[in-house]
Design a protein around this motif. Structure first.
Motif, PDB file in Angstrom:
ATOM      1  N   LEU A  28       0.787  -1.222  -0.047  1.00  0.00           N
ATOM      2  CA  LEU A  28       0.125  -0.003  -0.041  1.00  0.00           C
ATOM      3  C   LEU A  28       0.796   1.203   0.004  1.00  0.00           C
ATOM      4  O   LEU A  28       1.923   1.216   0.811  1.00  0.00           O
ATOM      5  CB  LEU A  28      -0.977  -0.054   1.150  1.00  0.00           C
ATOM      6  CG  LEU A  28      -2.168  -0.991   1.276  1.00  0.00           C
ATOM      7  CD1 LEU A  28      -2.854  -0.970   2.542  1.00  0.00           C
ATOM      8  CD2 LEU A  28      -3.256  -0.702   0.239  1.00  0.00           C
ATOM      9  N   GLY A  29       0.664   2.265  -0.949  1.00  0.00           N
ATOM     10  CA  GLY A  29       1.466   3.393  -0.971  1.00  0.00           C
ATOM     11  C   GLY A  29       0.574   4.369  -1.358  1.00  0.00           C
ATOM     12  O   GLY A  29      -0.650   4.351  -1.773  1.00  0.00           O
ATOM     13  N   LEU A  30       1.312   5.763  -1.172  1.00  0.00           N
ATOM     14  CA  LEU A  30       0.676   6.918  -1.400  1.00  0.00           C
ATOM     15  C   LEU A  30       0.502   7.161  -3.294  1.00  0.00           C
ATOM     16  O   LEU A  30       1.300   6.697  -3.798  1.00  0.00           O
ATOM     17  CB  LEU A  30       1.191   8.009  -1.001  1.00  0.00           C
ATOM     18  CG  LEU A  30       1.348   8.260   0.455  1.00  0.00           C
ATOM     19  CD1 LEU A  30       2.165   9.402   0.810  1.00  0.00           C
ATOM     20  CD2 LEU A  30      -0.179   8.559   0.943  1.00  0.00           C
ATOM     21  N   GLY A  31      -0.614   7.665  -3.476  1.00  0.00           N
ATOM     22  CA  GLY A  31      -0.727   8.002  -5.065  1.00  0.00           C
ATOM     23  C   GLY A  31      -1.214   9.593  -5.163  1.00  0.00           C
ATOM     24  O   GLY A  31      -1.257  10.032  -4.357  1.00  0.00           O
ATOM     25  N   GLY A  32      -0.940   9.750  -6.515  1.00  0.00           N
ATOM     26  CA  GLY A  32      -1.314  11.215  -6.820  1.00  0.00           C
ATOM     27  C   GLY A  32      -0.478  12.322  -6.410  1.00  0.00           C
ATOM     28  O   GLY A  32       0.796  12.159  -6.298  1.00  0.00           O
ATOM     29  N   VAL A  45      -6.291  12.377  -0.692  1.00  0.00           N
ATOM     30  CA  VAL A  45      -5.213  11.230  -0.307  1.00  0.00           C
ATOM     31  C   VAL A  45      -5.551  10.261  -1.202  1.00  0.00           C
ATOM     32  O   VAL A  45      -6.901   9.869  -1.067  1.00  0.00           O
ATOM     33  CB  VAL A  45      -5.211  11.188   1.438  1.00  0.00           C
ATOM     34  CG1 VAL A  45      -4.153   9.889   1.417  1.00  0.00           C
ATOM     35  CG2 VAL A  45      -4.734  12.194   2.157  1.00  0.00           C
ATOM     36  N   ASP A  46      -4.639   9.723  -2.332  1.00  0.00           N
ATOM     37  CA  ASP A  46      -4.886   8.669  -2.963  1.00  0.00           C
ATOM     38  C   ASP A  46      -4.017   7.640  -2.500  1.00  0.00           C
ATOM     39  O   ASP A  46      -2.945   7.745  -1.987  1.00  0.00           O
ATOM     40  CB  ASP A  46      -4.559   8.947  -4.338  1.00  0.00           C
ATOM     41  CG  ASP A  46      -5.353  10.253  -5.132  1.00  0.00           C
ATOM     42  OD1 ASP A  46      -6.522   9.844  -5.177  1.00  0.00           O
ATOM     43  OD2 ASP A  46      -4.874  11.195  -5.252  1.00  0.00           O
ATOM     44  N   ILE A  94       3.257   2.060 -13.085  1.00  0.00           N
ATOM     45  CA  ILE A  94       4.694   1.876 -12.650  1.00  0.00           C
ATOM     46  C   ILE A  94       5.099   2.928 -11.707  1.00  0.00           C
ATOM     47  O   ILE A  94       6.056   2.522 -10.985  1.00  0.00           O
ATOM     48  CB  ILE A  94       5.502   2.273 -14.003  1.00  0.00           C
ATOM     49  CG1 ILE A  94       6.949   1.624 -13.800  1.00  0.00           C
ATOM     50  CG2 ILE A  94       5.604   3.556 -14.395  1.00  0.00           C
ATOM     51  CD1 ILE A  94       6.999   0.121 -14.000  1.00  0.00           C
ATOM     52  N   GLU A  95       4.589   3.958 -11.414  1.00  0.00           N
ATOM     53  CA  GLU A  95       4.813   4.875 -10.376  1.00  0.00           C
ATOM     54  C   GLU A  95       4.706   4.379  -8.820  1.00  0.00           C
ATOM     55  O   GLU A  95       5.492   4.936  -7.963  1.00  0.00           O
ATOM     56  CB  GLU A  95       4.098   6.342 -10.373  1.00  0.00           C
ATOM     57  CG  GLU A  95       2.550   6.062 -10.408  1.00  0.00           C
ATOM     58  CD  GLU A  95       1.722   7.298 -10.509  1.00  0.00           C
ATOM     59  OE1 GLU A  95       0.675   7.492  -9.613  1.00  0.00           O
ATOM     60  OE2 GLU A  95       2.171   8.106 -11.117  1.00  0.00           O
ATOM     61  N   MET A  96       4.059   3.268  -8.738  1.00  0.00           N
ATOM     62  CA  MET A  96       3.927   2.535  -7.589  1.00  0.00           C
ATOM     63  C   MET A  96       5.195   2.245  -6.925  1.00  0.00           C
ATOM     64  O   MET A  96       5.683   1.742  -5.628  1.00  0.00           O
ATOM     65  CB  MET A  96       3.005   1.669  -7.791  1.00  0.00           C
ATOM     66  CG  MET A  96       1.414   2.114  -7.790  1.00  0.00           C
ATOM     67  SD  MET A  96       0.263   0.562  -8.018  1.00  0.00           S
ATOM     68  CE  MET A  96       0.386  -0.373  -6.571  1.00  0.00           C
ATOM     69  N   THR A 266       9.338   8.681  -8.501  1.00  0.00           N
ATOM     70  CA  THR A 266       7.784   9.175  -8.659  1.00  0.00           C
ATOM     71  C   THR A 266       7.983  10.414  -7.797  1.00  0.00           C
ATOM     72  O   THR A 266       7.369  11.512  -8.289  1.00  0.00           O
ATOM     73  CB  THR A 266       6.855   8.322  -7.752  1.00  0.00           C
ATOM     74  OG1 THR A 266       6.976   6.946  -8.638  1.00  0.00           O
ATOM     75  CG2 THR A 266       5.503   8.703  -7.795  1.00  0.00           C
ATOM     76  N   TYR A 267       8.575  10.557  -6.705  1.00  0.00           N
ATOM     77  CA  TYR A 267       8.576  11.638  -5.912  1.00  0.00           C
ATOM     78  C   TYR A 267       9.797  12.652  -6.459  1.00  0.00           C
ATOM     79  O   TYR A 267      10.929  12.122  -6.601  1.00  0.00           O
ATOM     80  CB  TYR A 267       8.980  11.318  -4.567  1.00  0.00           C
ATOM     81  CG  TYR A 267       8.900  12.519  -3.547  1.00  0.00           C
ATOM     82  CD1 TYR A 267       7.650  12.930  -2.972  1.00  0.00           C
ATOM     83  CD2 TYR A 267       9.933  13.221  -3.215  1.00  0.00           C
ATOM     84  CE1 TYR A 267       7.610  13.855  -2.006  1.00  0.00           C
ATOM     85  CE2 TYR A 267      10.018  14.400  -2.225  1.00  0.00           C
ATOM     86  CZ  TYR A 267       8.619  14.755  -1.757  1.00  0.00           C
ATOM     87  OH  TYR A 267       8.568  15.965  -0.740  1.00  0.00           O
TER      88      TYR A 267
END
Length: 339
Positions: A28-32, A45-46, A94-96, A266-267
């Motif tokens: 589980l991770g942050l998105g958006g 919060v995504d 892929i950004e995950m 991603t960041y």
């Protein structure tokens, strides 16, 4: 914000109670915006995640591809589904694999294995997935900015070009078929309110219905999105336009990392200030269009992308054998309940 504590609230209880999630979740991770580091005070919060397929999914009759909870902006993909998307370097998934360590809210040992093997999914397919997606976003942006000057014919051409530059995995399915083809083009309109419109010549035989449904859905979404953009008329829309411009540049940044460095980042820590300046409207003119400085910046990234796609050392396709070995290893453990 303590995101891990947020997951303990009532709104996120479905992560524990859904039969396809619960102890099957491996990541589980942050998105958006929070994942990119471009969040503002009002950002949603995504949450994005991956869950193992169950024994009944793998050798039984049930089916699970993803769970979407719109109330919390949460999407959890089935393991087999995420592998399929990652093999095509799907930008939204892929950004995950490129978050900062602290942005992963849960990571099981198998989830860590997925991150450890992320380079297996990097290939020249990123040229088509990221490039096609960026091209689509650019054409939507151009259409939004020029909404008052575009003729109906030009607008229809924009839509057609967007469809023709959709993500690689979809594009491959509607441009080339083993048993036929779908050809898209503009011609004199049949509908009275239009001068020209998009037509299709379809020649298919023995083609999977579900694949065709997916293709049609993608094309329909493009037409629908253009209709929404055409109604832009207030300050709220200028806010979204700036955000759209920011994400277009961010796409190029991430793609260039993949092609030039073979990295998934991603960041966007180093480019944070530039991206936030775009989002905050510093590249927008008083007339609601983008300043020349933005188009110059975009042009620089497009040139880098063109060079990178010709000179990248990435393979044409992922190493399917190694990916398959990894998938078999994970799914064998899923069937045995060893996770």
């Amino acid at each position: 914000m303590d995101f891990k504590m947020l997951l303990e609230t009532k709104e996120y209880q479905f992560l524990k109670t859904d039969k396809h999630l619960g102890d099957k979740i491996i990541l589980l991770g942050l998105g958006g915006s929070y994942a990119y580091g471009t969040n503002i005070e009002t950002s949603d919060v995504d949450i994005r995640g991956v869950a193992l397929n169950s024994k009944s999914d793998l050798i039984g009759m049930s089916s699970f591809e993803q769970r979407v909870n719109e109330a919390t902006d949460t999407t959890v993909y089935a393991f087999n589904k995420i592998i399929e998307l990652l093999l095509n370097t799907n930008p939204n998934t892929i950004e995950m694999l490129g978050l900062k360590p602290e942005q992963y809210l849960f990571l099981s040992p198998i989830g860590q294995e997925l991150l450890d093997n992320k380079k297996l999914f990097l290939s020249k397919r990123a040229i088509y997935s990221f490039g096609g997606y960026a091209n689509q976003q650019l054409r939507r942006l151009q259409n939004a900015i020029a909404r008052d000057t575009l003729t109906q014919t030009e607008r229809e051409t924009h839509i057609l070009n967007t469809i023709n530059n959709m993500m690689f995995d979809i594009k491959a399915r509607y441009e080339k078929f083993e048993n036929g083809s779908i050809k898209l083009y503009t011609d004199k309109a049949i509908q009275e309110e239009m001068d020209t419109e998009i037509f299709m010549d379809i020649n298919l035989s023995h083609y999977p219905l579900r694949d065709y449904k997916s293709i049609w859905s993608e094309m329909n979404n493009v037409v629908r999105d253009y209709s929404k953009i055409g109604k832009r008329n207030n300050k709220k829309d200028e806010f979204h336009l700036n955000k759209h411009c920011m994400h277009l540049i961010r796409l190029y940044m991430m793609c260039l990392d993949i092609l030039e460095k073979e990295e998934i980042n991603t960041y966007r820590e180093k480019e944070h200030d530039l991206l936030m300046n775009i989002r905050n409207g510093e590249f927008m003119s008083e007339t609601g269009t983008m300043k020349q400085e933005f188009w110059d910046l975009l042009n620089e990234y497009e040139k880098r992308f063109e060079y990178a796609k010709e000179n990248t050392s990435l393979p044409a396709n992922p190493d399917y054998k190694k990916v398959e070995e990894f998938v078999i290893s994970v799914n064998e453990r899923a069937v045995r309940g060893e996770y």
